[in-house]
Design a protein around this motif. Structure first.
Motif, PDB file in Angstrom:
ATOM      1  N   ILE A 131       0.856  -1.180   0.000  1.00 46.24           N
ATOM      2  CA  ILE A 131       0.000   0.000   0.000  1.00 46.24           C
ATOM      3  C   ILE A 131       0.895   1.233   0.000  1.00 46.24           C
ATOM      4  O   ILE A 131       1.735   1.404   0.889  1.00 46.24           O
ATOM      5  N   SER A 132       0.731   2.078  -1.012  1.00 45.53           N
ATOM      6  CA  SER A 132       1.602   3.244  -1.151  1.00 45.53           C
ATOM      7  C   SER A 132       1.287   4.311  -0.117  1.00 45.53           C
ATOM      8  O   SER A 132       2.189   4.872   0.503  1.00 45.53           O
ATOM      9  N   GLU A 133       0.001   4.618   0.058  1.00 43.96           N
ATOM     10  CA  GLU A 133      -0.372   5.612   1.060  1.00 43.96           C
ATOM     11  C   GLU A 133      -1.806   5.397   1.515  1.00 43.96           C
ATOM     12  O   GLU A 133      -2.628   4.824   0.798  1.00 43.96           O
ATOM     13  N   ILE A 134      -2.065   5.853   2.732  1.00 42.95           N
ATOM     14  CA  ILE A 134      -3.398   5.781   3.318  1.00 42.95           C
ATOM     15  C   ILE A 134      -3.895   7.196   3.560  1.00 42.95           C
ATOM     16  O   ILE A 134      -3.179   8.025   4.142  1.00 42.95           O
ATOM     17  N   LEU A 135      -5.102   7.491   3.087  1.00 44.92           N
ATOM     18  CA  LEU A 135      -5.708   8.805   3.272  1.00 44.92           C
ATOM     19  C   LEU A 135      -6.830   8.678   4.297  1.00 44.92           C
ATOM     20  O   LEU A 135      -7.705   7.818   4.171  1.00 44.92           O
ATOM     21  N   ILE A 136      -6.794   9.567   5.324  1.00 43.09           N
ATOM     22  CA  ILE A 136      -7.800   9.504   6.379  1.00 43.09           C
ATOM     23  C   ILE A 136      -8.379  10.892   6.631  1.00 43.09           C
ATOM     24  O   ILE A 136      -7.792  11.909   6.262  1.00 43.09           O
ATOM     25  N   SER A 137      -9.545  10.897   7.252  1.00 43.52           N
ATOM     26  CA  SER A 137     -10.202  12.155   7.628  1.00 43.52           C
ATOM     27  C   SER A 137      -9.440  12.798   8.775  1.00 43.52           C
ATOM     28  O   SER A 137      -8.898  12.082   9.639  1.00 43.52           O
ATOM     29  N   PRO A 138      -9.358  14.137   8.822  1.00 43.00           N
ATOM     30  CA  PRO A 138      -8.591  14.821   9.886  1.00 43.00           C
ATOM     31  C   PRO A 138      -9.006  14.353  11.278  1.00 43.00           C
ATOM     32  O   PRO A 138     -10.187  14.311  11.614  1.00 43.00           O
ATOM     33  N   ASN A 139      -7.983  13.994  12.060  1.00 41.85           N
ATOM     34  CA  ASN A 139      -8.136  13.610  13.461  1.00 41.85           C
ATOM     35  C   ASN A 139      -8.991  12.368  13.701  1.00 41.85           C
ATOM     36  O   ASN A 139      -9.350  12.065  14.840  1.00 41.85           O
ATOM     37  N   SER A 140      -9.299  11.629  12.665  1.00 41.65           N
ATOM     38  CA  SER A 140     -10.033  10.373  12.873  1.00 41.65           C
ATOM     39  C   SER A 140      -9.176   9.352  13.612  1.00 41.65           C
ATOM     40  O   SER A 140      -9.699   8.394  14.183  1.00 41.65           O
ATOM     41  N   TRP A 141      -7.854   9.574  13.615  1.00 42.40           N
ATOM     42  CA  TRP A 141      -6.947   8.678  14.326  1.00 42.40           C
ATOM     43  C   TRP A 141      -7.127   8.743  15.843  1.00 42.40           C
ATOM     44  O   TRP A 141      -6.578   7.921  16.586  1.00 42.40           O
ATOM     45  N   GLU A 142      -7.910   9.717  16.324  1.00 42.36           N
ATOM     46  CA  GLU A 142      -8.173   9.796  17.761  1.00 42.36           C
ATOM     47  C   GLU A 142      -9.024   8.616  18.234  1.00 42.36           C
ATOM     48  O   GLU A 142      -9.038   8.281  19.414  1.00 42.36           O
ATOM     49  N   LYS A 143      -9.761   7.988  17.309  1.00 46.46           N
ATOM     50  CA  LYS A 143     -10.553   6.819  17.639  1.00 46.46           C
ATOM     51  C   LYS A 143      -9.654   5.581  17.670  1.00 46.46           C
ATOM     52  O   LYS A 143      -8.747   5.448  16.843  1.00 46.46           O
ATOM     53  N   ILE A 153      -9.797   2.399  16.774  1.00 46.37           N
ATOM     54  CA  ILE A 153      -9.622   1.513  15.621  1.00 46.37           C
ATOM     55  C   ILE A 153      -8.749   2.164  14.550  1.00 46.37           C
ATOM     56  O   ILE A 153      -7.891   1.516  13.957  1.00 46.37           O
ATOM     57  N   MET A 154      -8.933   3.470  14.307  1.00 46.84           N
ATOM     58  CA  MET A 154      -8.080   4.160  13.334  1.00 46.84           C
ATOM     59  C   MET A 154      -6.662   4.308  13.869  1.00 46.84           C
ATOM     60  O   MET A 154      -5.689   4.209  13.103  1.00 46.84           O
ATOM     61  N   ALA A 155      -6.537   4.521  15.180  1.00 48.68           N
ATOM     62  CA  ALA A 155      -5.203   4.633  15.783  1.00 48.68           C
ATOM     63  C   ALA A 155      -4.416   3.341  15.587  1.00 48.68           C
ATOM     64  O   ALA A 155      -3.211   3.361  15.289  1.00 48.68           O
ATOM     65  N   GLU A 156      -5.091   2.205  15.728  1.00 49.38           N
ATOM     66  CA  GLU A 156      -4.435   0.911  15.528  1.00 49.38           C
ATOM     67  C   GLU A 156      -3.939   0.763  14.084  1.00 49.38           C
ATOM     68  O   GLU A 156      -2.828   0.274  13.834  1.00 49.38           O
ATOM     69  N   ILE A 157      -4.758   1.209  13.134  1.00 57.58           N
ATOM     70  CA  ILE A 157      -4.376   1.145  11.719  1.00 57.58           C
ATOM     71  C   ILE A 157      -3.196   2.050  11.432  1.00 57.58           C
ATOM     72  O   ILE A 157      -2.244   1.667  10.729  1.00 57.58           O
ATOM     73  N   VAL A 158      -3.228   3.266  11.967  1.00 52.52           N
ATOM     74  CA  VAL A 158      -2.133   4.225  11.751  1.00 52.52           C
ATOM     75  C   VAL A 158      -0.834   3.674  12.340  1.00 52.52           C
ATOM     76  O   VAL A 158       0.237   3.793  11.729  1.00 52.52           O
ATOM     77  N   ASN A 159      -0.916   3.060  13.511  1.00 56.23           N
ATOM     78  CA  ASN A 159       0.287   2.492  14.133  1.00 56.23           C
ATOM     79  C   ASN A 159       0.874   1.361  13.290  1.00 56.23           C
ATOM     80  O   ASN A 159       2.091   1.275  13.114  1.00 56.23           O
ATOM     81  N   LYS A 160      -0.003   0.501  12.769  1.00 55.39           N
ATOM     82  CA  LYS A 160       0.506  -0.586  11.931  1.00 55.39           C
ATOM     83  C   LYS A 160       1.089  -0.040  10.634  1.00 55.39           C
ATOM     84  O   LYS A 160       2.093  -0.550  10.135  1.00 55.39           O
ATOM     85  N   ALA A 161       0.457   1.001  10.074  1.00 53.29           N
ATOM     86  CA  ALA A 161       0.990   1.625   8.860  1.00 53.29           C
ATOM     87  C   ALA A 161       2.394   2.167   9.108  1.00 53.29           C
ATOM     88  O   ALA A 161       3.274   2.073   8.240  1.00 53.29           O
ATOM     89  N   PHE A 162       2.598   2.734  10.286  1.00 57.25           N
ATOM     90  CA  PHE A 162       3.935   3.245  10.645  1.00 57.25           C
ATOM     91  C   PHE A 162       4.947   2.101  10.677  1.00 57.25           C
ATOM     92  O   PHE A 162       6.062   2.224  10.155  1.00 57.25           O
ATOM     93  N   ILE A 163       4.552   0.949  11.257  1.00 59.76           N
ATOM     94  CA  ILE A 163       5.438  -0.213  11.330  1.00 59.76           C
ATOM     95  C   ILE A 163       5.744  -0.737   9.928  1.00 59.76           C
ATOM     96  O   ILE A 163       6.875  -1.137   9.631  1.00 59.76           O
ATOM     97  N   GLU A 164       4.727  -0.729   9.044  1.00 59.87           N
ATOM     98  CA  GLU A 164       4.888  -1.228   7.677  1.00 59.87           C
ATOM     99  C   GLU A 164       5.493  -0.181   6.740  1.00 59.87           C
ATOM    100  O   GLU A 164       5.623  -0.427   5.537  1.00 59.87           O
ATOM    101  N   ASN A 165       5.842   0.999   7.288  1.00 59.49           N
ATOM    102  CA  ASN A 165       6.438   2.087   6.502  1.00 59.49           C
ATOM    103  C   ASN A 165       5.506   2.572   5.383  1.00 59.49           C
ATOM    104  O   ASN A 165       5.931   2.818   4.248  1.00 59.49           O
ATOM    105  N   ILE A 166       4.213   2.700   5.721  1.00 61.05           N
ATOM    106  CA  ILE A 166       3.207   3.204   4.782  1.00 61.05           C
ATOM    107  C   ILE A 166       2.872   4.648   5.149  1.00 61.05           C
ATOM    108  O   ILE A 166       2.590   4.951   6.315  1.00 61.05           O
TER     109      ILE A 166
END
Length: 778
Positions: A592-604, A606-619
């Motif tokens: 996955i080249s990039e992930i686009l999310i709604s502003p501050n949705s990472w505060e929830k 489930i989205m925080a978990e996805i963002v963290n895994k994306a960081f680990i996978e270098n996405i």
């Protein structure tokens, strides 16, 4: 007939396909067979060939016509006596078994066990051959709701099963043991053996022992099973011809050492091998190996002039005579394809003066190439490192683990004190082999993603394999032999990747959203949401060994069937499980080249978990809002909502406007009426051709002013079949109907496809639908 049984096997296959598959490939195969016989054999033999083909055609027609049910529609059934024709499989709180009525019609019995006590009672008392009085409901099996997905309805039909029976309850007091056949007894003995292994063996070793002794692979972890598949050595975890050969050879040796005559040993094997076939699950590869072993022993005993190819061919004919529908069984296809290739190539591929490693490598090469078309067609990929993996794992399993688990099983039955120590040692070896498989399976480029080949593509792939074997027979170097096949696979991959056709797919993910946008000429692959499952805590006794996973079982196979291994933009509209719950699984399997999310949705969370895994996978993860967009030669893409950085849920869903494929599209996520009002007050003109209805057709979305602003021709509703929310709501459907908008729904039509090129495109649905056909002009 010596040496010519292979033609009769081809005639049998041609007759079966002529009945079941009236396809140009069937006629091509029949024509090639007849041409070869015409030029190589006598006219009498050609007549015999045609007669044999017609015989199997009529046998198949009888089977096909008889494959019907006496029940015409779903209905409640009272006081029916059902006999279990297999040992019931209990996984978590679900019981599954094939049961037959007094009229000999087969049902797939599925029962949700209500309590742990009842589960324990059913586990200990139900068995093959038991007849129980039940009340319940007949349910029609589901067809596949996504393209290239597993078709459960067709799978059951090929087993002559037309209905699922869901009993209201199962009371063992209403059951009695009818006449128990030898097969029933062996199946019950098999279940008892598996239970004994689960109870006495260490957990990891138990899963492998059950697979290697009794052919029961359900205990093996999903992660390990996937790794062995990626390595191309998963056949080692299933009882195959190699296992049967080793077991038969060991039995022969032991009997001789015990002082039995060769005559007595042969008769013993005649009885033992069919029994072991049932004990090991009676899968086609096992039955094939057993039939071939019995035919080989018979030819030796009675000095019949049968070659190995003749024995192979006769076993194939007997199989199809017993059940022509087995041609659709993947195990049957793989077993006979690989065995046929090994039998034909044994004369020139395997030299007596070659060392063991070279012979093993040659076997791996032949096995890989002969199974390649089948693996590509059914699983859309095949291992590139299977040759090296087989060199490592085949000796480990055949020389060490297979004998070890049989010895351990014998020790456990006799309750020897040495068993725990010996089991611990073998368990450690199994764990190390599993770790090696996991590590090797994670190598980059270890798997070639072929996608689902078309009929023409399959013909070219098979032709490339045949050319490989012809060239190899002429002693040409391995790489030169494989070059035509490599070219075919490369061209196939390029055609699939750079197709002039694009596609939009509203994937049926149940109650959720997931939309694939694949642009022509590989100009972009985008996915809007991934769907997801709401998970609730359940008691341990209700948990399945391998619970359904939307990402692993639906999305990833679908994407692989399309030849997609990379997503350029993964757009997660908002932080709801039914929209983004499967994103974590995609990150582990696809690039996955990039992930686009709604502003501050990472505060929830489930989205925080996805963002963290994306960081680990270098996405790369980017927060975006109205104003962000991109364009290419295929089209224009702009986000028109949200306007601010505050995240409040559905009304902060990312809303994408796009123009491509001759259509203007609006993808709204779960946008509700308040958000629609903001959009309407900002954009005075926002006409589109296709509107993805917000929030699955909830009455809180799709207001009349918004519909009148966008003026769509088509409305797409993504909702789960018979969902508990009642989506889509009647109010929304009335608004769309009032505005004369064509409605397509995943709950009614399955996945919805729009295929297009530079000149435009057409819609189609996976499930048949009259209005959908009208829409397509069909």
């Amino acid at each position: 007939m010596s040496g010519k049984w292979v033609y009769m096997a081809l005639a049998a296959l041609s007759g079966v396909l002529l009945s079941f598959e009236l396809h140009w490939i069937s006629f091509l195969m029949i024509s090639l067979g007849m041409i070869r016989i015409f030029y190589r054999e006598s006219s009498t033999f050609l007549i015999l060939y045609i007669a044999f083909m017609l015989f199997f055609y009529f046998v198949s027609e009888v089977v096909r016509i008889a494959n019907t049910s006496q029940y015409e529609s779903p209905d409640k059934i009272q006081e029916i006596a059902l006999t279990f024709k297999q040992y019931p499989q209990i996984d978590g709180n679900r019981l599954r078994a094939v049961a037959v009525t007094p009229q000999k019609e087969k049902f797939m019995l599925l029962y949700k066990i209500p309590t742990e006590n009842e589960k324990n009672e059913l586990t200990h008392k139900l068995r093959s051959g038991l007849t129980c009085m039940m009340n319940g409901q007949l349910v029609k099996p589901e067809a596949n709701r996504n393209e290239h997905a597993f078709n459960y309805q067709l799978y059951l039909k090929r087993m002559d099963i037309h209905w699922i029976f869901e009993p209201d309850s199962i009371h063992v007091t209403d059951c009695h043991l009818s006449t128990v056949s030898i097969t029933d007894s062996l199946q019950n003995l098999r279940a008892s053996g598996i239970h004994s292994i689960e109870t006495k063996f260490p957990k990891t070793l138990a899963s492998y022992a059950a697979a290697l002794i009794f052919g029961e692979r359900s205990l093996i972890s999903e992660e390990a099973d996937r790794s062995y598949k990626q390595l191309g050595v998963v056949h080692l975890l299933a009882i195959s011809g190699l296992h049967v050969g080793i077991i038969a050879g060991a039995a022969f040796f032991l009997c001789i050492r015990l002082g039995m005559t060769r005559e007595s040993v042969i008769w013993t094997l005649f009885i033992f091998l069919p029994g072991y076939a049932v004990l090991s699950g009676a899968n086609p590869p096992v039955i094939r190996a057993v039939i071939m072993a019995i035919l080989l022993l018979s030819s030796k005993k009675w000095r019949m002039p049968l070659s190995t190819l003749d024995i192979f061919s006769i076993s194939f004919i007997l199989f199809l005579l017993f059940d022509p529908m087995l041609v659709y069984h993947i195990g049957f296809q793989l077993s006979y394809a690989v065995s046929f290739a090994l039998t034909l190539s044994s004369g020139y591929f395997f030299q007596k003066n070659e060392n063991v490693i070279c012979q093993m490598m040659n076997i791996s090469v032949v096995s890989m190439f002969s199974s390649l078309p089948i693996l590509s067609y059914h699983f859309y990929e095949f291992s590139l490192i299977s040759i090296a993996a087989n060199l490592l794992f085949v000796p480990l399993y055949t020389l060490l683990l297979l004998p070890a688990v049989f010895i351990l099983f014998a020790l456990s039955i006799m309750d020897f004190s040495i068993f725990p120590m010996a089991a611990a040692v073998v368990d450690r070896i199994v764990q190390l082999s599993e770790k090696m498989a996991l590590a090797a399976g994670s190598f980059p480029y270890s798997v070639f993603l072929a996608g689902k080949p078309s009929s023409v593509g399959l013909i070219f792939i098979v032709s490339g394999i045949l050319v490989f074997f012809v060239l190899k027979e002429k002693k040409i170097r391995l790489l030169k032999c494989a070059l035509p096949l490599i070219v075919v696979l490369a061209v196939h991959s390029l055609i699939q990747k750079y197709s002039p056709y694009g596609e939009v797919v509203f994937i049926d993910v149940g109650q959720g959203d997931s939309i694939l946008i694949k642009l022509p000429y590989n100009q972009g692959v985008y996915m809007i949401d991934t769907g997801g499952q709401l998970k609730f805590p359940i008691p341990e006794w209700q948990k399945k060994r391998k619970p359904y996973s939307l990402g692993r079982d639906t999305l990833i196979p679908f994407l692989k069937s399309k030849g997609i291994s990379r997503i350029d933009k993964l757009i997660l509209t908002h932080s709801d499980t039914d929209h983004i719950g499967a994103a974590n699984e995609l990150m582990g399997e696809l690039k996955i080249s990039e992930i686009l999310i709604s502003p501050n949705s990472w505060e929830k969370p489930i989205m925080a978990e996805i963002v963290n895994k994306a960081f680990i996978e270098n996405i790369k993860v980017e927060e975006i809002k109205a104003g962000y967009g991109w364009k290419n030669k295929a089209g224009v893409f702009h986000f028109i909502y949200p306007f601010d950085d505050d995240y409040e849920g559905n009304d902060d869903s990312l809303v994408l406007y796009a123009s491509f494929g001759g259509m203007r599209w609006l993808f709204t996520g779960d946008l509700e009426s308040a958000g629609e009002l903001e959009v309407a007050s900002t954009y005075s003109r926002l006409e589109v051709d296709v509107l993805k209805i917000g929030h699955h057709g909830s009455r809180g979305s799709t207001s009349l002013p918004f519909v009148q602003l966008t003026k769509p021709r088509y409305a797409i509703i993504s909702a789960g079949k018979s969902n508990r929310y009642g989506h889509p709501h009647t109010e929304v459907l009335e608004i769309l109907d009032m505005e004369n908008i064509q409605i397509l729904r995943t709950d009614e039509h399955g996945a919805i496809h729009y295929r297009f090129n530079s000149k435009g495109g057409t819609f189609k649905t996976v499930l048949p639908y009259d209005s959908a056909r009208s829409l397509l002009g069909q």
